[in-house]
Design an enzyme around this catalytic site. Structure first.
Site, PDB file in Angstrom:
ATOM      1  CG  ASP A 224     -96.351   9.097 -13.229  1.00 20.01           C
ATOM      2  OD1 ASP A 224     -95.853   9.081 -12.082  1.00 20.01           O
ATOM      3  OD2 ASP A 224     -96.994  10.068 -13.665  1.00 20.01           O
ATOM      4  N   GLY A 225     -97.258   6.572 -11.462  1.00 16.83           N
ATOM      5  CA  GLY A 225     -98.454   6.243 -10.705  1.00 16.83           C
ATOM      6  C   GLY A 225     -99.147   7.522 -10.297  1.00 16.83           C
TER       7      GLY A 225
ATOM      8  CD  GLU B  55     -95.004   7.218  -8.948  1.00 17.21           C
ATOM      9  OE1 GLU B  55     -94.475   6.654  -9.929  1.00 17.21           O
ATOM     10  OE2 GLU B  55     -95.333   8.420  -8.959  1.00 17.21           O
TER      11      GLU B  55
ATOM     12  CG  ASP C 293     -92.982  10.943 -11.710  1.00 15.83           C
ATOM     13  OD1 ASP C 293     -93.251   9.904 -11.093  1.00 15.83           O
ATOM     14  OD2 ASP C 293     -93.880  11.685 -12.184  1.00 15.83           O
TER      15      ASP C 293
ATOM     16  CG  HIS D  29     -96.466  16.546 -13.294  1.00 17.23           C
ATOM     17  ND1 HIS D  29     -97.508  15.949 -13.957  1.00 17.23           N
ATOM     18  CD2 HIS D  29     -96.391  15.923 -12.096  1.00 17.23           C
ATOM     19  CE1 HIS D  29     -98.055  15.023 -13.195  1.00 17.23           C
ATOM     20  NE2 HIS D  29     -97.385  14.979 -12.061  1.00 17.23           N
TER      21      HIS D  29
ATOM     22  CG  ASP E  69     -99.450  12.370 -15.057  1.00 18.60           C
ATOM     23  OD1 ASP E  69     -99.575  11.955 -13.884  1.00 18.60           O
ATOM     24  OD2 ASP E  69    -100.057  13.370 -15.491  1.00 18.60           O
TER      25      ASP E  69
END
Length: 144
Positions: free
Chosen positions: A9-10, A47, A69, A124, A134
């Protein structure tokens, strides 16, 4: 080939702004966390950086299930867009320049070393590893 699961994740505070990335690598029940920070970046760059840094951490060619994501990353690979951009001298279908070419070139080189399946997961939304990545990413930009 070793089978590895990677989750990435970024995150960014502002876009552009301070950013962080996080990754969790899982092999044979062993988990390894990676994360990093950039002072001035974008969410899409973070990302991509998460994916790149996770793949760079592998010490030999591996079969990877990579979960992110990022629709930007997943769709560019799974829909073949990045290969078209590259073939068209980094121009998109609308003839505008592709963004983040430096990172895409680095990722494409890594994809020649490893067999990678890209899997998209809604962000999320309670996915254990996505939430963990995250937290790693956000911790990087909030502590720097």
């Amino acid at each position: 080939m070793k089978q590895v699961e990677i989750y990435t994740d970024g995150a960014c505070s502002g876009n552009p702004g301070k950013g962080g990335w996080g990754a969790v690598l899982v092999y044979n029940g062993i988990e390894k966390e990676l994360s990093g920070f950039e002072a001035q970046t974008t969410n899409n760059r973070m990302e991509l950086t998460a994916v790149i840094e996770a793949l760079k951490a592998l010490k030999e060619p591996c079969s990877v299930k990579l979960t992110t994501d990022s629709k930007y990353v997943c769709d560019a690979i799974n829909q073949g867009w990045v290969y078209s951009w590259e073939a068209n001298n980094w121009k998109k279908a609308d003839k505008k320049p592709a963004l983040n070419v430096d990172l895409w070139e680095e990722l494409l080189a890594l994809l020649e070393e490893h067999e990678v399946e890209f899997i998209w997961v809604k962000g999320h939304d309670g996915h254990k590893y996505n939430e963990r990545c995250d937290r790693l990413a956000v911790a990087q930009y909030t502590s720097n």
